[in-house]
Every structure is written in C-alpha cells, then in structure tokens.
Design a protein around this motif. Structure first.
Motif, PDB file in Angstrom:
ATOM      1  N   THR A 262       0.800  -1.048  -0.019  1.00 19.47           N
ATOM      2  CA  THR A 262      -0.052   0.110   0.210  1.00 19.47           C
ATOM      3  C   THR A 262       0.777   1.338  -0.139  1.00 19.47           C
ATOM      4  OG1 THR A 262      -1.835  -1.273   1.210  1.00 19.47           O
ATOM      5  CG2 THR A 262      -1.847   1.268   1.295  1.00 19.47           C
ATOM      6  N   VAL A 263       2.014   1.078   0.837  1.00 14.78           N
ATOM      7  CA  VAL A 263       3.036   2.417   0.658  1.00 14.78           C
ATOM      8  C   VAL A 263       3.844   2.286  -0.368  1.00 14.78           C
ATOM      9  CG1 VAL A 263       4.728   3.508   2.168  1.00 14.78           C
ATOM     10  CG2 VAL A 263       2.784   2.342   3.340  1.00 14.78           C
ATOM     11  N   LEU A 264       4.245   1.206  -1.119  1.00 15.86           N
ATOM     12  CA  LEU A 264       5.470   1.340  -1.750  1.00 15.86           C
ATOM     13  C   LEU A 264       4.836   1.203  -3.447  1.00 15.86           C
ATOM     14  CD1 LEU A 264       7.869  -1.404  -0.639  1.00 15.86           C
ATOM     15  CD2 LEU A 264       7.903   1.097  -0.279  1.00 15.86           C
ATOM     16  N   VAL A 265       3.618   0.706  -3.658  1.00 18.87           N
ATOM     17  CA  VAL A 265       3.076   0.873  -4.787  1.00 18.87           C
ATOM     18  C   VAL A 265       3.118   2.556  -5.332  1.00 18.87           C
ATOM     19  CG1 VAL A 265       1.009   0.538  -6.412  1.00 18.87           C
ATOM     20  CG2 VAL A 265       2.139  -1.469  -4.989  1.00 18.87           C
ATOM     21  N   PRO A 266       2.449   3.269  -4.490  1.00 19.30           N
ATOM     22  CA  PRO A 266       2.324   4.732  -5.042  1.00 19.30           C
ATOM     23  C   PRO A 266       3.515   5.364  -5.586  1.00 19.30           C
ATOM     24  CG  PRO A 266       0.778   4.298  -3.307  1.00 19.30           C
ATOM     25  CD  PRO A 266       1.624   2.906  -3.478  1.00 19.30           C
ATOM     26  N   PHE A 267       4.419   4.983  -4.629  1.00 14.33           N
ATOM     27  CA  PHE A 267       6.015   5.451  -4.989  1.00 14.33           C
ATOM     28  C   PHE A 267       6.501   4.965  -5.984  1.00 14.33           C
ATOM     29  CE2 PHE A 267       5.838   6.582  -0.449  1.00 14.33           C
ATOM     30  CZ  PHE A 267       6.484   7.778  -0.376  1.00 14.33           C
TER      31      PHE A 267
ATOM     32  N   PRO B 133       4.597  13.545 -16.175  1.00 15.15           N
ATOM     33  CA  PRO B 133       6.134  13.273 -15.698  1.00 15.15           C
ATOM     34  C   PRO B 133       6.837  14.590 -14.921  1.00 15.15           C
ATOM     35  CG  PRO B 133       5.423  12.627 -18.092  1.00 15.15           C
ATOM     36  CD  PRO B 133       4.540  13.311 -17.351  1.00 15.15           C
ATOM     37  N   LEU B 134       6.686  15.770 -15.446  1.00 15.19           N
ATOM     38  CA  LEU B 134       7.204  16.611 -14.688  1.00 15.19           C
ATOM     39  C   LEU B 134       6.453  16.665 -13.124  1.00 15.19           C
ATOM     40  CD1 LEU B 134       7.098  19.788 -16.958  1.00 15.19           C
ATOM     41  CD2 LEU B 134       9.120  18.332 -16.259  1.00 15.19           C
ATOM     42  N   LEU B 135       5.401  16.738 -12.870  1.00 11.82           N
ATOM     43  CA  LEU B 135       4.703  16.685 -11.648  1.00 11.82           C
ATOM     44  C   LEU B 135       5.398  15.413 -10.724  1.00 11.82           C
ATOM     45  CD1 LEU B 135       1.072  17.300 -12.240  1.00 11.82           C
ATOM     46  CD2 LEU B 135       2.929  18.721 -11.555  1.00 11.82           C
ATOM     47  N   ALA B 136       5.514  14.062 -11.344  1.00  8.61           N
ATOM     48  CA  ALA B 136       5.935  13.168 -10.796  1.00  8.61           C
ATOM     49  C   ALA B 136       7.536  13.481 -10.158  1.00  8.61           C
ATOM     50  CB  ALA B 136       5.890  11.817 -11.295  1.00  8.61           C
ATOM     51  N   ALA B 137       8.356  13.995 -11.231  1.00 11.31           N
ATOM     52  CA  ALA B 137       9.869  14.251 -11.015  1.00 11.31           C
ATOM     53  C   ALA B 137       9.938  15.290  -9.975  1.00 11.31           C
ATOM     54  CB  ALA B 137      10.595  14.600 -12.282  1.00 11.31           C
ATOM     55  N   ALA B 138       9.204  16.412 -10.132  1.00  9.34           N
ATOM     56  CA  ALA B 138       8.983  17.374  -8.876  1.00  9.34           C
ATOM     57  C   ALA B 138       8.754  17.088  -7.789  1.00  9.34           C
ATOM     58  CB  ALA B 138       8.047  18.558  -9.357  1.00  9.34           C
ATOM     59  N   SER B 139       7.963  15.926  -7.473  1.00  2.77           N
ATOM     60  CA  SER B 139       7.208  15.333  -6.054  1.00  2.77           C
ATOM     61  C   SER B 139       8.458  14.543  -5.596  1.00  2.77           C
ATOM     62  CB  SER B 139       6.370  14.474  -6.652  1.00  2.77           C
ATOM     63  OG  SER B 139       5.088  15.262  -6.884  1.00  2.77           O
ATOM     64  N   LEU B 140       9.338  13.760  -6.482  1.00  2.00           N
ATOM     65  CA  LEU B 140      10.274  13.108  -6.098  1.00  2.00           C
ATOM     66  C   LEU B 140      11.549  13.881  -5.583  1.00  2.00           C
ATOM     67  CD1 LEU B 140      10.598  10.135  -8.818  1.00  2.00           C
ATOM     68  CD2 LEU B 140       9.832   9.787  -6.372  1.00  2.00           C
ATOM     69  N   ILE B 141      11.726  14.938  -6.268  1.00  2.00           N
ATOM     70  CA  ILE B 141      12.632  15.724  -6.083  1.00  2.00           C
ATOM     71  C   ILE B 141      12.408  16.380  -4.383  1.00  2.00           C
ATOM     72  CG2 ILE B 141      13.831  18.223  -6.254  1.00  2.00           C
ATOM     73  CD1 ILE B 141      13.414  17.704  -9.305  1.00  2.00           C
TER      74      ILE B 141
END
Length: 271
Positions: free
Chosen positions: A18-23, A236-244
């Motif tokens: 549940t925690v890892l799949v969204p990441f 992709p931009l939103l996901a990259a910014a979130s990971l940053i």
C-alpha cells in the motif's frame, strides 16, 4: 502457530505494498519523457531523466531547496536543544510549577497551525520578521516545542533514578548529569525527535506560504504547490518534482533508520 505467522506476514506485505506501490507509480511516471502520456504503472517506452532536469529548472528548485535546507538545519538543533533542556528540567530537576507547565505543553499538542497562523503573521509583522527565514525558523521551533518537550520529558522520566543519584553522589552537577549521564543513553530518543522535526520542518506548507511573500525564498513544498498549478497536465514533470521534494526526507530517514526505529520502539515500550 504457522497460520498466525502467515497472517501477520500477509498483513505486513499488504501494508508495505500500500505504501510502496504509489511510490513506484510516481517513479515510473517521472521516467517518462516530459509531456508524454502516462498509463497506470506501466514502464515508459522511452526511459528518460529529462523530466527531473526540466522540473528542477522550471520550478526554481535551486533557491527553494536552499531555503528548505537553511530552515530545517536551523530549526532542528534549536528545537531539539530547547526541548531537551525543558524535558530535563521538568522530569529530573522538578522545577517549580512543573505540573502546570507539563499540562500547558500537552495542551499545546492540540493546537493546529491553521488556528494560529493568521495571528502569528500579524505578531511577527510588527517586529519585522515576516518574509524572512528567521521568522519561519522561530515560528516552527515554537510550534514544534510541545511535542518535543513531552517526548523528552517522558524519556527522562523513564531513566532509572539510581543512575542519576549515582552521578550526583560522584559530584556531578545538573549540567554534568545531563551531558555525561543522560544524553549518552538518550541518543535514540534525540535522534528520533531530530528526524521528526526535520520531516515536519521540511513538509511545512501553510506557515511558509503565509509568512513568506517572496516566491524565490519559499521552501520546496510551497514551490511544489505552485508548480502543480502551472503544470497540472504534465504528469512526468509533476512526478519528477514530487520526487525531488521528498528525496531529502527519504535520505535522512535511511541515514538514521536504526536510531529512529530504536527511539520509536523504546518510546512505545516505556509508554
């Protein structure tokens, strides 16, 4: 017995998924080329790190990350030192009015940021501390203090009294008891509190948004909020910014994982 162990492991696996799949989904989305369509958890056809570079540049994360690091690096030691001293005074020194002060700190745990942020803004504006990193640092340190004092007071109260009495018999003063006797055995608790403070300071959004009017001096989470409004259709931009933005928290947790878990475990057992 085996059935019970299997059920436990099954529950743990489900919770971990549940925690890892969204990441995993965010990481795969960030590896897509900017502007491309993302479908579920599928891997990209063309693997690319361009989204990270583009998100960093367009979001101005150089200044935002610098502000976040500056605030967190100042808030964590300041808050931990004050909370440790207050917890030591309440739990060991038994200062006058300790029960009332303890009750006040516990009451402070129920005080949400949303309730005081407006009044805090006007108070800090009167002394010229709005739109400044110093004002954010002092405000966060004050807001985090109730939990820190409660945490350290509870920890110091659980330390065997014989250990403190033996140190006093050997001639140790109050400062010596704290520095030479209590802190060496309190490292897991202090580390856990430090990691929690770092997480809370790094993720602080509303307080920074209200106190800091200059967009370039805001923190990474507030910058991410504005970034989402500008590039809401570019996954992709939103996901990259979130990971940053979340990367520093993950790194800090991994670096202090063992002490953090030990501190949480000790608190749960002693509590």
């Amino acid at each position: 017995m085996r059935v019970g162990i299997g059920v436990r492991y099954g529950i743990l696996i489900v919770l971990a998924a549940t925690v890892l799949v969204p990441f995993l989904g965010i990481a795969l989305a960030a590896l897509h080329p900017p502007g491309s369509q993302v479908g579920g958890l599928g891997p990209p056809d063309d693997w690319s790190l361009e989204a990270f570079t583009l998100a960093w540049e367009r979001g101005g994360f150089t200044d935002l990350m610098r502000s976040s690091v500056l605030i967190a690096v100042c808030v964590v030691p300041l808050s931990v030192v004050l909370a440790t001293l207050a917890g030591y005074g309440l739990a060991v020194l038994k200062v006058w009015g300790g029960r009332t002060l303890s009750a006040a700190f516990v009451l402070g745990l129920t005080l949400p940021v949303e309730l005081v942020v407006v009044a805090l803004y006007f108070n800090l504006r009167e002394v010229g501390l709005t739109n400044s990193h110093l004002g954010i640092i002092l405000a966060e340190a004050a807001l985090f203090m109730p939990f820190g004092v409660y945490w350290m007071q509870t920890h110091f109260s659980s330390v065997p009294k014989e250990l403190i009495e033996a140190a006093r018999i050997d001639g140790a003063k109050d400062v010596g008891v704290l520095l030479r006797v209590l802190l060496p055995v309190s490292w897991p608790a202090v580390t856990t509190l430090s990691v929690l403070y770092f997480m809370w300071s790094w993720n602080q959004f509303l307080l920074v948004l209200v106190m800091m009017q200059d967009p370039e001096r805001r923190t990474a989470p507030t910058g991410l909020g504005l970034f989402v409004g500008q590039y809401s259709t570019d996954v992709p931009l939103l996901a990259a910014a979130s990971l940053i933005v979340i990367a520093p928290i993950v790194l800090v947790y991994l670096a202090f994982q063992r002490n953090f878990v030990n501190g949480i475990t000790q608190g749960a057992i002693k509590g």
